[in-house]
Motif scaffolding. Structure first.
Motif, PDB file in Angstrom:
ATOM      1  N   MET A 164       1.215  -0.535   9.592  1.00  0.00           N
ATOM      2  CA  MET A 164       1.774   0.816   9.525  1.00  0.00           C
ATOM      3  C   MET A 164       3.293   0.784   9.350  1.00  0.00           C
ATOM      4  O   MET A 164       3.864   1.617   8.641  1.00  0.00           O
ATOM      5  CB  MET A 164       1.409   1.609  10.782  1.00  0.00           C
ATOM      6  N   SER A 165       3.935  -0.177   9.970  1.00  0.00           N
ATOM      7  CA  SER A 165       5.377  -0.312   9.814  1.00  0.00           C
ATOM      8  C   SER A 165       5.726  -0.627   8.357  1.00  0.00           C
ATOM      9  O   SER A 165       6.656  -0.042   7.784  1.00  0.00           O
ATOM     10  CB  SER A 165       5.890  -1.418  10.733  1.00  0.00           C
ATOM     11  N   GLY A 166       4.993  -1.537   7.755  1.00  0.00           N
ATOM     12  CA  GLY A 166       5.193  -1.855   6.345  1.00  0.00           C
ATOM     13  C   GLY A 166       4.869  -0.672   5.456  1.00  0.00           C
ATOM     14  O   GLY A 166       5.567  -0.403   4.474  1.00  0.00           O
ATOM     15  N   TRP A 167       3.808   0.057   5.802  1.00  0.00           N
ATOM     16  CA  TRP A 167       3.406   1.219   5.019  1.00  0.00           C
ATOM     17  C   TRP A 167       4.510   2.286   5.026  1.00  0.00           C
ATOM     18  O   TRP A 167       4.840   2.850   3.994  1.00  0.00           O
ATOM     19  CB  TRP A 167       2.106   1.797   5.582  1.00  0.00           C
ATOM     20  N   ARG A 168       5.080   2.537   6.213  1.00  0.00           N
ATOM     21  CA  ARG A 168       6.157   3.526   6.314  1.00  0.00           C
ATOM     22  C   ARG A 168       7.360   3.115   5.469  1.00  0.00           C
ATOM     23  O   ARG A 168       7.976   3.936   4.788  1.00  0.00           O
ATOM     24  CB  ARG A 168       6.594   3.694   7.767  1.00  0.00           C
ATOM     25  N   GLU A 169       7.708   1.838   5.527  1.00  0.00           N
ATOM     26  CA  GLU A 169       8.824   1.325   4.732  1.00  0.00           C
ATOM     27  C   GLU A 169       8.541   1.472   3.235  1.00  0.00           C
ATOM     28  O   GLU A 169       9.397   1.886   2.462  1.00  0.00           O
ATOM     29  CB  GLU A 169       9.054  -0.153   5.076  1.00  0.00           C
ATOM     30  N   ALA A 175       0.836  -1.204   0.000  1.00  0.00           N
ATOM     31  CA  ALA A 175       0.000   0.000   0.000  1.00  0.00           C
ATOM     32  C   ALA A 175       0.871   1.256   0.000  1.00  0.00           C
ATOM     33  O   ALA A 175       0.569   2.227  -0.687  1.00  0.00           O
ATOM     34  CB  ALA A 175      -0.925   0.006   1.214  1.00  0.00           C
ATOM     35  N   GLY A 176       1.959   1.228   0.743  1.00  0.00           N
ATOM     36  CA  GLY A 176       2.849   2.382   0.793  1.00  0.00           C
ATOM     37  C   GLY A 176       3.570   2.624  -0.516  1.00  0.00           C
ATOM     38  O   GLY A 176       3.703   3.764  -0.962  1.00  0.00           O
ATOM     39  N   SER A 213      -3.115   5.916   0.966  1.00  0.00           N
ATOM     40  CA  SER A 213      -3.138   6.617   2.241  1.00  0.00           C
ATOM     41  C   SER A 213      -3.026   5.641   3.410  1.00  0.00           C
ATOM     42  O   SER A 213      -3.509   4.511   3.340  1.00  0.00           O
ATOM     43  CB  SER A 213      -4.450   7.392   2.367  1.00  0.00           C
ATOM     44  N   ARG A 214      -2.435   6.106   4.494  1.00  0.00           N
ATOM     45  CA  ARG A 214      -2.323   5.244   5.676  1.00  0.00           C
ATOM     46  C   ARG A 214      -3.670   5.050   6.363  1.00  0.00           C
ATOM     47  O   ARG A 214      -3.832   4.172   7.195  1.00  0.00           O
ATOM     48  CB  ARG A 214      -1.307   5.797   6.655  1.00  0.00           C
ATOM     49  N   ASP A 215      -4.633   5.880   6.022  1.00  0.00           N
ATOM     50  CA  ASP A 215      -5.975   5.738   6.582  1.00  0.00           C
ATOM     51  C   ASP A 215      -6.712   4.517   6.035  1.00  0.00           C
ATOM     52  O   ASP A 215      -7.784   4.179   6.534  1.00  0.00           O
ATOM     53  CB  ASP A 215      -6.804   6.991   6.290  1.00  0.00           C
ATOM     54  N   GLU A 216      -6.152   3.860   5.047  1.00  0.00           N
ATOM     55  CA  GLU A 216      -6.782   2.697   4.437  1.00  0.00           C
ATOM     56  C   GLU A 216      -6.415   1.385   5.126  1.00  0.00           C
ATOM     57  O   GLU A 216      -6.678   0.314   4.583  1.00  0.00           O
ATOM     58  CB  GLU A 216      -6.420   2.623   2.956  1.00  0.00           C
ATOM     59  N   CYS A 217      -5.819   1.452   6.299  1.00  0.00           N
ATOM     60  CA  CYS A 217      -5.475   0.237   7.034  1.00  0.00           C
ATOM     61  C   CYS A 217      -6.750  -0.541   7.331  1.00  0.00           C
ATOM     62  O   CYS A 217      -7.680  -0.008   7.952  1.00  0.00           O
ATOM     63  CB  CYS A 217      -4.756   0.570   8.325  1.00  0.00           C
ATOM     64  N   PRO A 218      -6.813  -1.806   6.923  1.00  0.00           N
ATOM     65  CA  PRO A 218      -8.055  -2.557   7.048  1.00  0.00           C
ATOM     66  C   PRO A 218      -8.338  -3.122   8.438  1.00  0.00           C
ATOM     67  O   PRO A 218      -9.439  -3.597   8.689  1.00  0.00           O
ATOM     68  CB  PRO A 218      -7.862  -3.695   6.050  1.00  0.00           C
ATOM     69  N   SER A 219      -7.386  -3.081   9.336  1.00  0.00           N
ATOM     70  CA  SER A 219      -7.554  -3.764  10.616  1.00  0.00           C
ATOM     71  C   SER A 219      -7.851  -2.807  11.767  1.00  0.00           C
ATOM     72  O   SER A 219      -7.321  -1.705  11.837  1.00  0.00           O
ATOM     73  CB  SER A 219      -6.288  -4.552  10.941  1.00  0.00           C
ATOM     74  N   ASP A 220      -8.684  -3.285  12.684  1.00  0.00           N
ATOM     75  CA  ASP A 220      -8.947  -2.556  13.915  1.00  0.00           C
ATOM     76  C   ASP A 220      -8.102  -3.093  15.069  1.00  0.00           C
ATOM     77  O   ASP A 220      -8.007  -2.460  16.113  1.00  0.00           O
ATOM     78  CB  ASP A 220     -10.425  -2.651  14.292  1.00  0.00           C
ATOM     79  N   ASN A 221      -7.501  -4.265  14.869  1.00  0.00           N
ATOM     80  CA  ASN A 221      -6.646  -4.870  15.875  1.00  0.00           C
ATOM     81  C   ASN A 221      -5.367  -4.031  16.002  1.00  0.00           C
ATOM     82  O   ASN A 221      -4.683  -3.776  15.016  1.00  0.00           O
ATOM     83  CB  ASN A 221      -6.304  -6.310  15.478  1.00  0.00           C
ATOM     84  N   VAL A 222      -5.035  -3.610  17.216  1.00  0.00           N
ATOM     85  CA  VAL A 222      -3.900  -2.714  17.435  1.00  0.00           C
ATOM     86  C   VAL A 222      -2.588  -3.349  16.999  1.00  0.00           C
ATOM     87  O   VAL A 222      -1.761  -2.698  16.356  1.00  0.00           O
ATOM     88  CB  VAL A 222      -3.827  -2.298  18.926  1.00  0.00           C
TER      89      VAL A 222
END
Length: 69
Positions: free
Chosen positions: A41-46, A19-20, A25-34
Motif C-alpha cells: 500500500m505504501s508503494g501504491w500510494r507513492e 500498480a499505482g 485499484s488498491r483493492d488488487e493487493c495480492p497479500s493477506d499478510n498485514v
C-alpha cells in the motif's frame, strides 16, 4: 553461485508502486499478510502520487523504485 533471497517487503513495495503508476485499484493487493500489505500500500500510494503528478512513461524513469541506495 547462489542467488540471495530478495526482501519480500521491498518486492511488495515495488509491485505496489507499479500498480499505482499504472492506475490499478488498491483493492488488487495480492497479500493477506498485514506487514506485506502495508509495504504494498505504501508503494501504491507513492505510485498513484507520481501518476497524478504526470511522472509516467519517459518522464517517470528517474523514479524507478527498483533502484535502492
Amino acid at each position: 553461485m547462489k542467488r540471495q533471497k530478495r526482501d519480500p517487503f521491498q518486492r511488495a513495495y515495488v509491485r505496489g508502486y507499479k500498480a499505482g503508476v499504472t492506475g490499478r485499484s488498491r483493492d488488487e493487493c495480492p497479500s493477506d499478510n498485514v506487514n506485506v500489505r502495508e509495504y504494498w500500500m505504501s508503494g501504491w500510494r507513492e505510485g498513484r502520487g507520481d501518476q497524478w503528478d504526470g511522472m509516467t512513461g519517459v518522464s517517470g524513469i528517474h523514479r524507478n523504485p527498483t533502484v535502492t541506495a
